[in-house]
Design a protein around this motif. Structure first.
Motif, PDB file in Angstrom:
ATOM      1  N   ASN A 145      -9.213   6.991  -6.933  1.00  0.00           N
ATOM      2  CA  ASN A 145      -7.430   7.267  -7.648  1.00  0.00           C
ATOM      3  C   ASN A 145      -7.920   7.104  -9.273  1.00  0.00           C
ATOM      4  O   ASN A 145      -7.704   6.063  -9.145  1.00  0.00           O
ATOM      5  N   GLU A 194       1.234   4.091  -2.604  1.00  0.00           N
ATOM      6  CA  GLU A 194       0.993   5.447  -2.604  1.00  0.00           C
ATOM      7  C   GLU A 194       1.658   6.611  -3.211  1.00  0.00           C
ATOM      8  O   GLU A 194       1.764   7.440  -3.576  1.00  0.00           O
ATOM      9  N   LYS A 244     -10.445   2.013   1.515  1.00  0.00           N
ATOM     10  CA  LYS A 244     -11.350   3.331   1.524  1.00  0.00           C
ATOM     11  C   LYS A 244     -10.405   4.397   0.523  1.00  0.00           C
ATOM     12  O   LYS A 244     -10.408   4.919  -0.254  1.00  0.00           O
ATOM     13  N   GLU A 245      -8.889   4.641   1.106  1.00  0.00           N
ATOM     14  CA  GLU A 245      -7.822   5.686   0.819  1.00  0.00           C
ATOM     15  C   GLU A 245      -7.901   5.839  -0.526  1.00  0.00           C
ATOM     16  O   GLU A 245      -6.705   6.821  -0.558  1.00  0.00           O
ATOM     17  N   LYS A 262       0.671  -1.252   0.230  1.00  0.00           N
ATOM     18  CA  LYS A 262      -0.297  -0.307  -0.293  1.00  0.00           C
ATOM     19  C   LYS A 262       0.486   1.241   0.115  1.00  0.00           C
ATOM     20  O   LYS A 262       0.357   2.401  -1.130  1.00  0.00           O
TER      21      LYS A 262
END
Length: 362
Positions: A149, A125, A144-145, A121
């Protein structure tokens, strides 16, 4: 054992050693003492006003030739260290010292296995922050974050299945294009003694940690070879070098990951003649991720200082941004452990005994 592999003291000593053995420091000092002794003498005299008298007396009582000889020795060591580092870089990049050309991050596509959590993850990012479009291959849904995108797309994929990997790869190529970066990050671990390891789990851990490296590479390497551009990153472990008690399966898979990386690099260079396709292998020490939730407490009680997934992700992205291949041990202060197979047997066993005491339940 933890202090042997990773401790603040060792990190500090390693950092100090890098400073002392830097030609940027030892070179100018040696030149100053050799060719400008009067200037150095004035500097020492000025320093005497702020340095404790006993310390200054000890320094000034040293024979002049001793300081010069010591600095010459440090200068030679720093030169050897610099040349060794350059040779390591060249050896990992088809004997090329310069970075690979043709990379433009906003136009690059990356595939990250196990990208929904932990180290993966963090890598996703950071790749997105760099402008790279990222395909996440995982059996876990995106957190969720990461959802929403436009540079991230999720592909449900069981990396232990050739059919699942092939289907995901075809979807990636169809929706995103041909990836230039492959980060083989997916991994599992569940400590247990050899006699208690069930066959089903043994097949699963070898499927996720080792066999998947073949499946993903077989899908994405051909185009990299065709255009002579790409970077395949294999996330291994410090267990690639030190077999862990109650984790023979995990240690074997990570040793296999290292062997895969080394063979892959040789094949790309000699079999496929694609010197600008890069390969890197990452060997982190114990990292605080969901992977070790079941036994992190026991590790910490034995003195292990856990690394963060962010630190590993930072190092992986730095390696990708460098546009060079290589082998990274994290933290750098534990690099010496990679030579353990060349140590005397008794010393190897001392290390393994110390590791086992922290790994085996009392």
């Amino acid at each position: 054992m933890a202090s042997f592999l990773y401790s603040p003291a060792i990190d500090m000593l390693a950092s100090l050693g890098r400073i002392i053995l830097s030609p940027v420091l030892s070179g100018p000092i040696l030149v100053s003492i050799t060719y400008y002794p009067d200037t150095v003498s004035r500097i020492i005299t000025s320093a005497a006003k702020v340095v404790p008298e006993k310390v200054m007396t000890s320094i000034l009582s040293l024979p002049p030739h001793l300081a010069t000889t010591s600095l010459r020795f440090l200068a030679v060591l720093s030169l050897v260290r610099t040349v060794n580092g350059a040779l390591n870089t060249m050896a990992s990049n088809s004997w090329r010292l310069t970075a690979a050309k043709g990379w433009d991050w906003p136009n690059e596509i990356a595939v990250v296995t196990g990208g929904s959590s932990g180290i993966g993850k963090g890598i996703v990012e950071r790749l997105v922050a760099l402008g790279v479009s990222v395909a996440v291959l995982d059996i876990q849904e995106l957190p969720k974050e990461l959802q929403g995108n436009p540079r991230i797309r999720f592909f449900h994929c069981d990396v232990t299945s050739t059919e699942s990997v092939a289907a995901a790869a075809e979807a990636v190529r169809s929706e995103f294009g041909y990836p230039s970066i492959l980060v083989n990050n997916a991994g599992i671990a569940r400590p247990m003694p050899i006699l208690k390891t069930p066959e089903e789990y043994l097949r699963k851990i070898f499927g996720v940690n080792v066999m998947s490296l073949w499946f993903t590479t077989q899908q994405f390497l051909p185009h990299m070879v065709q255009v002579n551009k790409g970077h395949i990153v294999t996330v291994a472990s410090i267990a690639s070098f030190v077999a862990l008690a109650t984790a023979a399966d995990y240690s074997a898979t990570k040793a296999g990951a290292l062997a895969f990386h080394e063979s892959l690099a040789s094949e790309i260079k000699h079999q496929y003649k694609a010197p600008s396709v890069l390969t890197s292998v990452i060997h982190p020490n114990f990292v605080r991720t969901p992977l070790v939730d079941g036994f992190s407490g026991r590790l910490e009680r034995s003195g292990v200082r856990m690394l963060t997934s962010d630190r590993i992700a930072d190092e992986v992205i730095a390696q990708i941004k460098s546009r060079r291949g290589g082998q990274l041990v994290i933290p750098n202060s534990a690099t010496g452990i990679s030579a353990i197979r060349g140590w005397p047997t008794w010393l190897q066993e001392v290390v393994r005994d110390a590791v086992a005491r922290g790994a085996v339940k009392p």
